[in-house]
Design an enzyme around this catalytic site. Structure first.
Site, PDB file in Angstrom:
ATOM      1  N   THR A   1       1.026  -1.144  -0.171  1.00 56.25           N
ATOM      2  CA  THR A   1      -0.029   0.082   0.095  1.00 56.25           C
ATOM      3  C   THR A   1       0.776   1.177   0.027  1.00 56.25           C
ATOM      4  O   THR A   1       0.506   2.216  -0.467  1.00 56.25           O
ATOM      5  CB  THR A   1      -0.939  -0.149   1.162  1.00 56.25           C
ATOM      6  OG1 THR A   1       0.065  -0.254   2.358  1.00 56.25           O
ATOM      7  CG2 THR A   1      -2.050  -1.125   1.180  1.00 56.25           C
ATOM      8  N   ASP A   2       2.240   1.132   0.406  1.00 55.56           N
ATOM      9  CA  ASP A   2       2.746   2.395   0.489  1.00 55.56           C
ATOM     10  C   ASP A   2       3.201   3.086  -0.544  1.00 55.56           C
ATOM     11  O   ASP A   2       3.129   4.504  -0.754  1.00 55.56           O
ATOM     12  CB  ASP A   2       4.356   2.204   1.443  1.00 55.56           C
ATOM     13  CG  ASP A   2       5.216   1.308   0.817  1.00 55.56           C
ATOM     14  OD1 ASP A   2       4.971   0.592  -0.332  1.00 55.56           O
ATOM     15  OD2 ASP A   2       6.254   1.175   1.444  1.00 55.56           O
TER      16      ASP A   2
ATOM     17  N   GLY B   1      18.029 -10.488   3.926  1.00 50.28           N
ATOM     18  CA  GLY B   1      17.235 -11.167   2.822  1.00 50.28           C
ATOM     19  C   GLY B   1      16.171 -12.073   3.447  1.00 50.28           C
ATOM     20  O   GLY B   1      15.427 -12.679   2.417  1.00 50.28           O
TER      21      GLY B   1
ATOM     22  N   GLY C   1      13.102 -10.475   4.982  1.00 52.46           N
ATOM     23  CA  GLY C   1      11.960  -9.909   4.897  1.00 52.46           C
ATOM     24  C   GLY C   1      11.833  -8.768   6.063  1.00 52.46           C
ATOM     25  O   GLY C   1      10.872  -8.410   6.428  1.00 52.46           O
TER      26      GLY C   1
ATOM     27  N   GLU D   1      18.180   4.085  -1.009  1.00 50.06           N
ATOM     28  CA  GLU D   1      18.010   2.697  -1.628  1.00 50.06           C
ATOM     29  C   GLU D   1      17.496   2.871  -2.887  1.00 50.06           C
ATOM     30  O   GLU D   1      17.811   1.751  -3.862  1.00 50.06           O
ATOM     31  CB  GLU D   1      16.552   2.140  -0.476  1.00 50.06           C
ATOM     32  CG  GLU D   1      16.029   0.807  -1.119  1.00 50.06           C
ATOM     33  CD  GLU D   1      16.322  -0.250  -0.056  1.00 50.06           C
ATOM     34  OE1 GLU D   1      16.719   0.122   1.170  1.00 50.06           O
ATOM     35  OE2 GLU D   1      16.213  -1.457  -0.483  1.00 50.06           O
TER      36      GLU D   1
ATOM     37  N   ASP E   1       9.459   0.988   4.978  1.00 50.41           N
ATOM     38  CA  ASP E   1      10.377   0.262   5.813  1.00 50.41           C
ATOM     39  C   ASP E   1      11.220   1.483   6.428  1.00 50.41           C
ATOM     40  O   ASP E   1      11.743   1.171   7.563  1.00 50.41           O
ATOM     41  CB  ASP E   1      11.490  -0.555   4.907  1.00 50.41           C
ATOM     42  CG  ASP E   1      10.685  -1.489   4.063  1.00 50.41           C
ATOM     43  OD1 ASP E   1       9.332  -1.855   4.470  1.00 50.41           O
ATOM     44  OD2 ASP E   1      11.121  -2.194   3.222  1.00 50.41           O
TER      45      ASP E   1
ATOM     46  N   TYR F   1       8.133  -7.085  -7.708  1.00 49.34           N
ATOM     47  CA  TYR F   1       7.723  -5.874  -7.017  1.00 49.34           C
ATOM     48  C   TYR F   1       7.463  -4.793  -7.962  1.00 49.34           C
ATOM     49  O   TYR F   1       6.348  -4.020  -8.177  1.00 49.34           O
ATOM     50  CB  TYR F   1       8.942  -5.428  -6.061  1.00 49.34           C
ATOM     51  CG  TYR F   1       8.557  -4.641  -5.106  1.00 49.34           C
ATOM     52  CD1 TYR F   1       7.908  -4.734  -4.026  1.00 49.34           C
ATOM     53  CD2 TYR F   1       8.945  -3.098  -5.492  1.00 49.34           C
ATOM     54  CE1 TYR F   1       7.749  -3.528  -3.145  1.00 49.34           C
ATOM     55  CE2 TYR F   1       8.704  -2.082  -4.561  1.00 49.34           C
ATOM     56  CZ  TYR F   1       8.244  -2.096  -3.424  1.00 49.34           C
ATOM     57  OH  TYR F   1       7.946  -1.266  -2.691  1.00 49.34           O
TER      58      TYR F   1
HETATM   59  C1  GLA Z   1       9.017  -3.829   0.435  1.00 47.88           C
HETATM   60  C2  GLA Z   1       9.224  -2.199   0.177  1.00 47.88           C
HETATM   61  C3  GLA Z   1       8.321  -1.491   0.974  1.00 47.88           C
HETATM   62  C4  GLA Z   1       6.789  -2.182   0.777  1.00 47.88           C
HETATM   63  C5  GLA Z   1       6.779  -3.560   0.855  1.00 47.88           C
HETATM   64  C6  GLA Z   1       5.462  -4.322   0.688  1.00 47.88           C
HETATM   65  O1  GLA Z   1       9.217  -4.067   2.082  1.00 47.88           O
HETATM   66  O2  GLA Z   1      10.679  -1.824   0.431  1.00 47.88           O
HETATM   67  O3  GLA Z   1       8.319   0.043   0.609  1.00 47.88           O
HETATM   68  O4  GLA Z   1       6.269  -1.686  -0.538  1.00 47.88           O
HETATM   69  O5  GLA Z   1       7.727  -4.052   0.187  1.00 47.88           O
HETATM   70  O6  GLA Z   1       4.379  -3.600   1.609  1.00 47.88           O
END
Ligand code: GLA
Length: 357
Positions: free
Chosen positions: A29-30, A112, A114, A150, A162, A211
């Site tokens: 959603t971000d 790596g 998550g 990043e 993040d 992504y």
């Molecule tokens: C990764 C990205 C975040 C976000 C998530 C999915 O962690 O770095 O910005 O988009 O995926 O919610």
């Protein structure tokens, strides 16, 4: 592990730390200007610094036992060096003179899996620079600089969740963040609960291309719906006019934002758990970022006594799952879940709470 002193023969003059994160609700959603709800994990990255009076940056990554040297004319080849270089560039681009530095990194945020080890490193590095150079950068600014580092230097076209989580979140409170306005509030975890995070043992290798594909699909849906961002839609039926797969992608984003908006100070553990379960279904069926291993791990978790809800967390295609558990039960549930999940060829493991020996 060698110390700063053992590597550079002198003591550091600045130090800072930042945590990894786990997202409880609000996935993908971000970058649609929506809402997210991460918490910090207990694992952190630490950066120690000292100006070296030479003409080169020297960096030691203690967990990798790797030493690199570089100047600002070229980005170092080593992957961890991209983040350091990116942060230095962000600060230089503010017009600040950064002296050549000796930099020491140590971390217990797994890479790596998550938990966003990259944002922990970026935020720790920027905080250490803030301390060393007495920069007047607030935590939101630090997060934005970390995100730019990043995107521009590690090549990941990420949202801001993040870095905001590493910069602002706590381990025992949820960070309710509006990624459009950057307004945030800290909310308590549902009463009587704690967080469990388990790594599926599958690294998200295809994650960054997928992504970017999902981001592009959201942008296409945004154009067709003639809105600024998918966040502007609250009624999921408004996405029905879209062609497949854009319809399901947009429906996930709209329903996921609505789920985050259901969360409030006194939400019950049961309600929160239902939202997590629904989020996983939506990520699996509409957004299609799950994989069989994550689905299996989530379904094992959802069957355990003392689990209110569970879902994949982070970008998907591997990485970790998060569950909301009865307080005091997460360590035990985590161990039992890993046993059930780890048939031959599987290397799932408990990440939060930190496993006890
Ligand atoms: C990764 C990205 C975040 C976000 C998530 C999915 O962690 O770095 O910005 O988009 O995926 O919610």
């Amino acid at each position: 592990m060698k110390t700063f002193h053992a590597i550079f023969g002198i003591h550091p003059t600045a130090s800072a730390e930042a945590p990894g994160r786990v997202n409880l609700l609000g996935e993908h959603t971000d970058y649609n200007e929506g809402y997210v709800l991460p918490v910090a994990v207990p694992q952190t990255t630490r950066v120690l610094l000292r100006p070296n009076e030479g003409n080169i940056f020297r960096v030691y990554a203690a967990n990798l036992s790797q030493f690199i040297e570089f100047n600002m004319f070229a980005m170092p080849e080593e992957h961890f060096g991209h983040y350091i270089y990116g942060c230095l560039r962000q600060v230089e681009e503010l017009g600040i003179d950064v002296p050549k530095l000796d930099i020491y990194i140590s971390s217990n945020v797994p890479i790596g899996l998550g938990l966003s080890s990259s944002s922990a490193l970026e935020v720790a590095m920027l905080r250490a620079l803030r301390e060393l150079l007495s920069l007047s950068l607030d935590d939101v600014r630090i997060a934005r600089l970390a995100q730019r580092a990043e995107i521009d230097y590690a090549g990941v076209y990420c949202g801001l969740m993040d870095q905001m989580a590493s910069s602002l979140a706590d381990v025992d409170q949820m960070l309710f963040l509006d990624t459009r306005t950057l307004e945030y509030r800290k909310l308590p975890l549902p009463a009587g609960t704690e967080i469990l995070v388990i790594d599926s043992g599958v690294m998200h290798t295809s994650a960054s291309s997928k992504y970017n594909e999902r981001r592009a699909e959201c942008e296409a849906a945004t154009k067709l719906l003639d809105v600024t961002a998918l966040r502007d839609i609250t009624d999921p039926s408004r996405t029905e006019s879209l062609p497949e797969p854009l319809y399901r992608r947009a429906r996930h984003v709209v329903s996921e934002n609505n789920r985050v908006l259901c969360v409030h100070d006194n939400i019950s553990a049961e309600k929160f758990g239902q939202l997590m379960n629904a989020s996983h279904e939506s990520l699996r069926d509409d957004y299609e970022v799950s994989i069989p291993e994550l689905d299996e791990l989530v379904s094992i978790l959802q069957r355990q006594d003392g689990v209110y809800g569970a879902r994949l967390t982070g970008s998907g295609f591997g990485g970790a799952c998060a569950a909301l558990c009865e307080q005091g039960a997460a360590q035990h549930i985590g161990r039992e879940t890993v046993k059930l999940y780890n048939h031959p060829g599987r290397s799932g493991r408990l990440l939060v709470p930190r496993p006890t020996e």
